[in-house]
Write an enzyme that holds these catalytic residues in place. Structure first.
Site, short mmCIF file in Angstrom:
data_model
loop_
_atom_site.label_atom_id
_atom_site.label_comp_id
_atom_site.label_asym_id
_atom_site.label_seq_id
_atom_site.Cartn_x
_atom_site.Cartn_y
_atom_site.Cartn_z
N ILE A 244 0.99 -2.30 0.75
CA ILE A 244 0.55 -1.78 2.04
C ILE A 244 0.66 -0.26 2.01
O ILE A 244 1.47 0.30 1.27
CB ILE A 244 1.34 -2.37 3.22
CG1 ILE A 244 2.85 -2.16 3.06
CG2 ILE A 244 1.03 -3.86 3.37
CD1 ILE A 244 3.66 -2.72 4.22
N ASP A 245 -0.17 0.38 2.79
CA ASP A 245 -0.22 1.84 2.79
C ASP A 245 1.12 2.44 3.19
O ASP A 245 1.93 1.82 3.89
CB ASP A 245 -1.30 2.33 3.76
CG ASP A 245 -2.69 1.86 3.38
OD1 ASP A 245 -2.92 1.63 2.18
OD2 ASP A 245 -3.52 1.70 4.29
#
Length: 293
Positions: free
Chosen positions: A132-133
């Protein structure tokens, strides 16, 4: 670590190599263990991958030793939500990168995981199954061995909570729009010749200029939720790349991986695991009104 599987009646008389592949053991791992001591054992006796297995047999082998650390261990506190001998679910805070990069060479989840292993007298790489970012919070699944690293991808269902700009009508929707590269290295966008991409969402609440969404991905493209919500005119609150950027209500994209369904594995039954969203997203929820599910 010893890994063992029992042959079912439906698997009777299939070749050992095929049996192990059906159990999720990769071809590379099979090659790695069959030539090392003690090899692959059937009821305690070494056998080869061309031999048929029998119902009720127990097939097992030792997983190869873990590699040396691939990143520098750091004493970074990590909230481990769920852990078995094969995997760990970590609740990543917003602002932490998953792996070291040129811009973020340290203080990442991988550094913290290496530090946790070192404190326990162990070693091994950080094998994130999902990424995930940096600005996204929530669950990151890490495989703890070579078997889990090959087995888990494609076996896990994820659900996100997102806060989008604008008050959307109640109900469910799907964004089916191909995603490809945009301007610059990071940016993605909807383009006719992009990769097929589908995002399913449900509007849970709306008010105060925002909408709370429950989001499930059918595909897993880079920035998919962020790109698709911006594409339909409802970029995520706080999104600096696809929306209007940080504001007084939230300083990062309002996206949180809050639930993950894990498959059954040796020693664990699997099932859903949850982690609540952090306070910055909960503050946005308080501006909204719940809708009928």
């Amino acid at each position: 670590m010893w890994l063992e599987f029992e042959v079912s009646a439906e698997q009777d008389q299939i070749r050992l190599g095929n049996f192990l592949r059906r159990c999720g053991v990769s071809a590379a791992l099979i090659r790695s263990v069959k030539y090392t001591q003690p090899g692959i054992l059937a009821d305690g006796v070494r056998t080869n991958t061309n031999q048929p297995v029998r119902a009720g047999q127990r097939i097992g082998f030792f997983l190869p030793p873990e590699e040396a650390f691939s990143v520098r261990p750091q004493a970074i506190p990590l909230r481990v939500v769920y852990e078995t001998s094969h995997l760990a679910l970590i609740d990543k805070p917003a602002g932490m990168a998953v792996h070291p990069t040129l811009n973020y060479p340290c203080d990442t989840l991988a550094n913290g995981w290496a530090g946790r292993l070192a404190a326990e007298g162990r070693q091994g790489p950080c094998r994130p199954v999902n990424r995930i970012d940096k600005g996204t919070s929530g669950l990151v699944l890490c495989a703890k061995n070579a078997y889990a690293a090959a087995f888990l991808p494609g076996q896990v269902e994820k659900v996100y909570l997102a806060v989008a700009e604008g008050e959307m009508p109640p109900g469910e929707g799907t964004v089916d729009a191909p995603i490809g590269r945009g301007e610059g290295i990071l940016q993605r966008c909807v383009v006719p010749d992009g990769q097929p991409s589908r995002t399913h969402y449900q509007v849970l609440a709306a008010g105060g200029g925002y909408s709370l969404l429950r989001v499930r991905l059918e595909t897993g493209r880079t920035h998919q939720i962020r790109v698709h919500m911006a594409h339909i005119g409802h970029p995520l609150a706080g999104d600096w790349l696809y929306g209007h950027g940080p504001g007084p209500d939230i300083q990062r994209q309002a996206l949180h991986c809050f639930a993950m369904c894990l498959p059954a594995m040796p020693g664990s039954a699997g099932g859903w695991v949850y982690t609540p969203p952090p306070e910055d997203m909960q503050q946005l929820y308080r501006k909204m009104h719940p809708l009928a599910w």
